[in-house]
Scaffold this active site. Structure first.
Site, mmCIF file in Angstrom:
data_model
loop_
_atom_site.group_PDB
_atom_site.id
_atom_site.type_symbol
_atom_site.label_atom_id
_atom_site.label_comp_id
_atom_site.label_asym_id
_atom_site.label_seq_id
_atom_site.Cartn_x
_atom_site.Cartn_y
_atom_site.Cartn_z
ATOM 1 N N CYS A 16 0.881 -1.043 0.009
ATOM 2 C CA CYS A 16 0.062 0.095 -0.194
ATOM 3 C C CYS A 16 0.889 1.207 0.048
ATOM 4 O O CYS A 16 0.629 2.279 -0.627
ATOM 5 C CB CYS A 16 -0.899 0.054 1.170
ATOM 6 N N HIS A 266 -1.503 0.931 7.538
ATOM 7 C CA HIS A 266 -2.018 1.201 6.232
ATOM 8 C C HIS A 266 -1.630 2.540 5.716
ATOM 9 O O HIS A 266 -2.032 3.565 6.493
ATOM 10 C CB HIS A 266 -3.539 0.559 6.004
#
EC number: 3.4.19.12
Length: 963
Positions: A16, A266
């Site tokens: 990510c 994340h």
């Protein structure tokens, strides 16, 4: 929020952070335009090469940007670029470090291009300059040190807004004490001041907010969840040395880290579209457009909130934003923003061709999915009509015929998504080919009319009508249940009935006493076996024993063996003889009444039946009579042979080769095996078979020559022969069949009085076979696989004082009379057995080469087994085993480390650890002397020490006897 047409990027596991930077760089129009102009050695063939595929990092980035710009997909796969970069998709890397390294790589690659605009595009977009300026407090001399930067790394600890962070970055630092500055003018260390002066700023200004810092207490990185406010429009004029260039920047992107840990979390990116000024949130595959052209960070801030760090979010003024998770801020110069909004970037033709091919594949996939969806809908409609048609026909009506179909098949038939197979009822059949009663719950009763329609449309085998339920299986099941319920009551009744005597006019039945004692358990096991047979099993038919029933039956057999000493297979089989008739042993059976027998017959319908009037087996009676007659004859024969050869039987007055008897010059030789078997018969003539012949060919070679010399018979070969007096030989020649006479003669030289004596055998010695026999013995001594050697521990180079013999149980047996011989085979020395006995002779000769002590004066035969001394231990070894491996076994047996072991055999030291025992002359039954330098009590420590010497082999394969 509403969806937008921008293309997302697939998260390949932990990528990510890569996706966020790729989206930010894609929205930098100058960088995208420059990257499309990148050319390599294959650029000339781009327009014509239909098989072009990206290979280098820049080519993959080109193709990825082209897909992000013109792909019809909602998200694309960046695995080509990630693989070219060599990133581990399962491990999250440092995002800031990745940004620096990737821009450095791009700069190095583009700097090799011929176009000057391409060579400096990274520097123009991201590179600025500042100087470390040091001023001497004494002379005032300034010493600048220019440097370049691609991003400004700002400390956020203790600050509230971006301006404070930049101010601290540029603040003046005092150099005093041990940290004083060496001034070139003063030629000495002086107090000084040092500060950073911004000389020029890039078009795209990146601020790295240092949220991940090293915690000295824990020794790990930690994340700072400090709120930092930052403006949408930033004026860098107050911080820049000289204000000749435009210093106003506008917020272009915010990179967010969700999570409270520095090692996980994340990454997402908020990016402003350069054409429309709309803000978008890029979260891997998901892309969301923010309402009202405004940046919204509220959701991301809520996710990071934890119980330990719940602090109130400060109020932000208009035109400002506040975040505790932003780790990178991207600002663009306002003049650059105006230029980019007016620019339209075209994808190069060779890249657009690849994009078109991918779009075509995607379109084909979409059409295929649409067709499949349409087929599924059509199939569902057809199935719906079919179900509607048959639904009213499925129920059965009284008086009308019906059939059984599998319930599971009906469920699949009603399931639209399952492909329908033919109807298969074979799995519900019993051994009689009908519907098994256990499978009633797995089938559904439907009308015959509905069954006809289903079988006609889908096919099938083994149709089951209304008469298909198996009556035999139901009857058997009921019988088993009924007998199980009344078993205990029948047992009590039977045991009471057998106590009463039979009437004089009543005829009874023979039943085995063992069967009568255990009939209830046998009946229970038989019923369980019958019940198991009636249960449905696809792999069994009635009459075959199931595994559980077989196991129970085996258990019963084992119990009966323990009780009666013999195997009880079926009820009343204990009164059967080998010929299938009534056993002649009346003590093993008794008579019971017909009432008792009929009760038992219900449980054992296949049991053997004998009435009281049945006679015992005639064959067994005849054999018993013959056996008694033969026993009497054998006793007479044994007494006659014993009286004729009494000294041979009692081993008295036996001739020896060591001291040749004076009264004769000839002795006769027979195999020792013959004498042993003959003595067994004399001792127990009723239990042993008589010996009928003497197989002397066992001692001869294939050429008819004798196999032993006079010297060898004095040593190890003496165990294979027995010496006879001439008178004894004359008796044996008359009583037994002799295939070949063997004798040894003493020949004296009468011409000389020097006592010279020679010995001659008849038949003569076959030297060729004798040499081959010795060679084979020596070879066997050095090529053995499993043999016993004895290790004897000595102290001060002497054997342990006062050795005590430790005689095993097997040694004691040798000194006793021969063991009981029940049911032995005929030991007669027939010609057909000579080969097998010669092999036995060779094997016994090869297993023992230790010197054998001659018979004592008393003539009593001694055991040839090795007598173990107390403290001596036997080990199992092989010829190809190394000395090192033997030392491991000795370590286990005597607790002496290998490096403290001094081994010797027959006075010869064994030192080469890598040599095999065969090459060192260690043969079976050898005695190895062990002298330990120092005793080591710590057995575990010895294991650790020798594990270092042999880490791979360890202690595998160490056989140990007597440990």
């Amino acid at each position: 929020m509403c969806k937008n047409t921008f293309v997302g990027l697939t998260n390949l596991g932990a990528t990510c952070y890569v996706n966020t930077f790729l989206q930010v760089w894609f929205h930098n129009l100058d960088l995208r335009r420059a990257l499309y102009l990148f050319q390599n050695s294959r650029a000339e063939g781009h327009n014509t090469d239909s098989d072009y595929e990206p290979r280098t990092i820049c080519e993959h980035l080109q193709y990825l940007f082209a897909l992000l710009q013109n792909s019809n997909r909602r998200y694309i796969d960046p695995s080509g670029l990630v693989k070219a970069l060599g990133l581990d998709t399962g491990q999250q890397q440092d995002a800031q470090e990745f940004s620096k390294l990737f821009l450095s790589l791009l700069e190095d690659t583009l700097s090799k291009q011929k176009d000057p605009n391409l060579q400096n595009v990274i520097q123009q977009q991201f590179c600025g300059q500042f100087s470390y300026v040091t001023v001497c407090n004494k002379c005032g001399r300034e010493s600048p040190l220019p440097s370049r930067f691609y991003e400004l790394e700002l400390n956020i600890q203790g600050h509230k807004n971006l301006t404070e962070c930049v101010t601290e970055f540029l603040k003046e630092e005092k150099l005093e004490g041990d940290n004083r500055y060496y001034c070139e003018s003063c030629q000495s260390k002086q107090n000084a001041t040092r500060r950073i002066k911004l000389q020029s700023l890039p078009r795209t200004l990146n601020f790295q907010l240092m949220r991940f810092v090293f915690d000295r207490q824990s020794g790990h990185k930690k994340k700072l969840n400090t709120f930092i406010s930052f403006p949408e429009v930033l004026d860098m004029g107050p911080f820049l040395e000289g204000k000749e260039e435009e210093c106003t920047y506008e917020l272009s992107a915010v990179l967010i880290h969700r999570g409270v840990s520095a090692y996980s979390g994340h990454y997402i990116a908020h990016v402003r579209d350069a054409h429309t000024n709309d803000w978008y949130k890029f979260n891997d595959e998901e892309i969301e457009k923010m309402e009202g052209k405004k940046l919204q960070l509220g959701i991301e801030e809520d996710i990071a909130e934890t119980a330990k760090s719940q602090t109130r979010k400060p109020k932000c003024s208009k035109g400002y934003h506040c975040s505790r998770n932003a780790y990178m801020l991207v600002y663009k110069r306002q003049t650059e923003e105006i230029e980019q909004t007016e620019t339209i970037i075209e994808v190069p033709a060779f890249l657009q061709k690849l994009v078109d091919q991918d779009n075509k594949k995607f379109e084909e996939w979409c059409n295929e999915m649409a067709d499949m969806r349409k087929q599924s809908v059509d199939k569902g409609k057809a199935k719906h009509e079919e179900v509607k048609e048959l639904y009213e026909l499925l129920p059965t009506e009284d008086g009308l015929s019906y059939e059984f179909v599998p319930l599971e098949w009906l469920k699949k038939w009603l399931d639209d998504s399952t492909s329908i197979k033919e109807i298969d009822n074979s799995q519900f059949l019993c051994s009689h080919g009908k519907l098994h009663p256990d499978k009633i719950g797995d089938v559904k009763r439907i009308s015959s009319k509905a069954a006809d329609l289903l079988f006609s449309r889908y096919g099938g085998v083994s149709r089951l009508g209304q008469s298909s339920l198996c009556r035999d299986c139901v009857t058997q099941r009921c019988r088993v249940i009924r007998l199980k319920n009344q078993l205990n009551e029948d047992y009590r009744e039977v045991m009471n009935l057998v106590k009463s005597s039979l009437k004089s006019d009543e005829s009874g039945f023979w039943i085995g006493k063992a069967s009568l004692r255990s009939w209830r358990q046998l009946a229970l096991d038989q019923l369980e076996e019958d019940e198991e047979e009636t249960k449905h099993n696809n792999s069994k038919v009635n009459g075959e024993k199931s595994s559980s029933a077989g196991a129970k039956a085996d258990g019963v057999k084992g119990d009966n063996e323990d009780r009666d000493g013999e195997e009880m297979k079926n009820f009343n089989e204990d009164i059967l003889c080998y010929h299938g008739g009534l056993n002649i042993l009346e003590n093993d059976r008794r008579v019971v009444s017909a009432e008792v027998w009929n009760k038992l017959r219900m449980y054992f319908p296949r049991a053997p039946e004998f009435t009281q009037n049945n006679e015992a087996c005639q064959q067994c009676m005849r054999l018993e009579r013959e056996g008694k007659e033969n026993e009497a004859l054998n006793r007479m024969m044994a007494n006659e042979q014993k009286s004729s050869l009494l000294n041979l039987f009692q081993e008295k007055n036996r001739p020896t080769l060591q001291k040749w008897p004076q009264e004769t010059d000839v002795l006769y030789i027979v195999p020792h095996y013959f004498v042993d078997e003959w003595r067994k018969f004399i001792r127990r003539p009723a239990k042993s078979n008589p010996v009928s012949n003497v197989g002397n060919s066992l001692l001869l070679c294939p050429h008819g020559g004798f196999m032993f010399t006079y010297d060898s018979m004095l040593q190890g070969d003496a165990q294979h022969i027995a010496l006879l007096w001439p008178a004894e030989w004359e008796v044996i020649s008359k009583m037994f069949l002799v295939d070949q006479a063997i004798s040894i003669c003493q020949i004296r030289d009468k011409t000389q009085d020097n006592g010279n004596v020679q010995y001659q055998t008849h038949p003569d010695l076959c030297r060729e076979c004798r040499e081959g026999f010795i060679f084979q013995q020596q070879r066997d001594m050095r090529e053995y696989a499993q043999a016993t050697v004895y290790v004897r521990k000595v102290i001060d180079k002497k054997r342990e004082s006062a050795p005590e013999f430790s005689v095993s149980g097997s040694d004691v047996e040798d000194e006793r009379e021969e063991p009981k011989m029940d049911g032995e085979k005929d030991p007669d020395f027939s010609q057909s057995e000579v080969g097998a006995k010669r092999q036995k002779l060779n094997e016994s000769a090869s297993l023992s080469m230790a010197p054998v002590t001659a018979a004592s004066k008393s003539g009593i035969r001694r055991s040839t087994r090795h007598r173990k001394l107390r403290g001596e231990k036997a080990l199992i070894v092989s010829a190809n085993q190394t000395l090192k491996e033997l030392k491991i076994q000795i370590m286990h047996a005597f607790s002496v480390a290998p490096f403290d072991q001094n081994l010797s055999i027959d006075g010869r030291c064994l030192t080469d650890d890598s040599a095999t025992l065969g090459s060192l002359g260690v043969i079976p039954e050898s005695i190895i002397c062990l002298k330990a330098d120092e005793p080591i009590a710590d057995y575990a420590a010895m294991d650790d020490v020798y594990q270092v010497c042999m880490p791979e082999e360890g202690f595998k394969g160490t056989g140990l006897l007597g440990h």
